[in-house]
Design an enzyme around this catalytic site. Structure first.
Site, short mmCIF file in Angstrom:
data_model
loop_
_atom_site.label_atom_id
_atom_site.label_comp_id
_atom_site.label_asym_id
_atom_site.label_seq_id
_atom_site.Cartn_x
_atom_site.Cartn_y
_atom_site.Cartn_z
N PHE A 1 54.54 11.99 61.54
CA PHE A 1 54.39 13.13 62.30
C PHE A 1 53.76 13.21 63.82
O PHE A 1 53.24 11.81 64.05
CB PHE A 1 53.25 13.84 61.84
N ALA B 1 48.70 12.46 59.86
CA ALA B 1 47.77 11.71 60.32
C ALA B 1 46.13 12.14 59.11
O ALA B 1 46.19 11.69 58.36
CB ALA B 1 47.21 13.06 61.76
N VAL C 1 47.42 14.25 66.71
CA VAL C 1 47.61 15.89 66.31
C VAL C 1 47.63 17.10 68.02
O VAL C 1 46.93 16.15 68.87
CB VAL C 1 46.19 15.61 65.60
N SER D 1 49.83 26.41 67.81
CA SER D 1 49.28 27.84 68.27
C SER D 1 48.89 28.48 66.56
O SER D 1 47.84 29.69 66.51
CB SER D 1 50.22 28.96 68.08
N THR D 2 48.23 27.62 65.82
CA THR D 2 47.18 28.36 64.31
C THR D 2 45.98 27.35 64.55
O THR D 2 46.10 26.37 65.27
CB THR D 2 48.14 27.70 63.11
N HIS E 1 45.59 25.20 62.52
CA HIS E 1 46.27 23.86 61.32
C HIS E 1 45.62 23.06 61.88
O HIS E 1 44.55 21.31 61.86
CB HIS E 1 47.72 24.53 61.75
N PHE F 1 39.62 4.11 64.16
CA PHE F 1 39.65 5.61 64.56
C PHE F 1 41.52 5.36 66.19
O PHE F 1 40.35 5.86 67.27
CB PHE F 1 39.05 6.95 64.67
N ARG G 1 47.92 8.75 76.69
CA ARG G 1 46.99 8.08 76.24
C ARG G 1 48.07 7.55 75.32
O ARG G 1 47.36 6.34 74.66
CB ARG G 1 46.35 9.25 75.16
N1 LIG Z 1 50.84 18.85 62.68
C1 LIG Z 1 50.43 17.59 62.65
C2 LIG Z 1 50.49 16.76 61.36
N2 LIG Z 1 50.20 17.91 60.35
C3 LIG Z 1 50.73 16.98 59.09
C4 LIG Z 1 49.78 17.65 58.67
O1 LIG Z 1 48.99 15.58 58.48
C5 LIG Z 1 50.56 16.85 56.88
O2 LIG Z 1 51.20 15.69 56.92
C6 LIG Z 1 50.47 17.91 56.35
O3 LIG Z 1 49.57 18.94 56.35
C7 LIG Z 1 50.85 17.73 54.54
O4 LIG Z 1 49.85 16.95 53.92
N3 LIG Z 1 50.14 16.13 61.07
C8 LIG Z 1 49.67 14.99 62.18
O5 LIG Z 1 49.91 13.90 61.92
N4 LIG Z 1 50.45 16.03 64.07
C9 LIG Z 1 49.72 16.71 63.78
O6 LIG Z 1 49.99 17.13 64.85
C1 LIG Z 2 48.42 20.06 65.26
C2 LIG Z 2 49.28 20.97 64.40
O1 LIG Z 2 49.38 21.25 63.02
C3 LIG Z 2 50.82 21.67 64.78
O2 LIG Z 2 51.73 21.11 64.16
C4 LIG Z 2 50.50 22.66 64.06
O3 LIG Z 2 51.20 24.23 64.87
P1 LIG Z 2 50.58 25.45 64.21
O4 LIG Z 2 49.55 25.16 64.83
O5 LIG Z 2 51.58 26.22 66.16
O6 LIG Z 2 51.75 25.62 63.23
#
Ligand SMILES: Nc1c(NC[C@H](O)[C@H](O)[C@H](O)CO)[nH]c(=O)[nH]c1=O
Ligand SMILES: CC(=O)[C@@H](O)COP(=O)(O)O
Length: 154
Positions: free
Chosen positions: A23, A57, A82, A86-87, A89, A114, A128
């Protein structure tokens, strides 16, 4: 006389595992380049580095734990990005990957580094990953070598 213990940045003979998330692969491939550069320039041999790709991640800790428990590596480097959406998550993924990576190090005794960017924007991530704010992957490699050597002395 105080005895100071420090890990040297000498890496010949170290075996290192790397876990990297797909991701945001555009960023993470740069972090991986930085980590491999940092390891090799300090003396780690290519054949002593193993890289596992995971979906995101959130999946990093499980694979890092399996690597750390294998007794094959003196350190495990975790790389991912990561980026806030907008949520909420973002908060869940950040919380689990940071807690999980820390837990793997504490539970296994293998330094588990990390190297995960947690950013507000893609620009902050790019900065970065080998541009104006350095490369978190390279920094993680140096940290892994220092910690592996430090733990050998304690
Ligand atoms: N939004 C990001 C994710 N989301 C995916 C999760 O890490 C995971 O793979 C999924 O929820 C299935 O368990 N992952 C990242 O590495 N970076 C993001 O911004
Ligand atoms: C950091 C994330 O998880 C991101 O990609 C998810 O985006 P959203 O919060 O707009 O669904």
């Amino acid at each position: 006389m105080v005895k100071f213990i420090e890990g040297q940045l000498v890496a010949e003979g170290l075996k290192i595992g790397v876990v990297v998330a797909r991701f945001n692969e555009f960023i993470n491939s740069k972090l991986l380049d930085g980590a491999l550069d940092g390891l090799k320039r300090h003396g780690v041999k290519e054949e002593d580095i193993e890289v596992a790709w995971v979906p995101g991640a959130f999946e990093i800790p499980l694979v890092a734990q399996k690597m750390a428990n294998s007794n094959k590596y003196q350190a495990v480097i975790c790389l991912g990005t990561v980026i806030r959406g907008s949520t909420s998550h973002y908060d869940y993924v950040c919380a689990e990957v940071s807690k999980g990576v820390a837990h793997v190090g504490m539970a296994t005794g293998v330094p588990t580094i990390f190297g995960v960017l947690t950013t507000e924007s893609i620009e902050q991530a790019i900065e970065r990953a080998g541009t104006k704010a350095g490369n978190k992957g390279f920094e993680s490699a140096v940290t892994a070598i220092e910690m592996a050597n430090l733990l050998r002395q304690i």
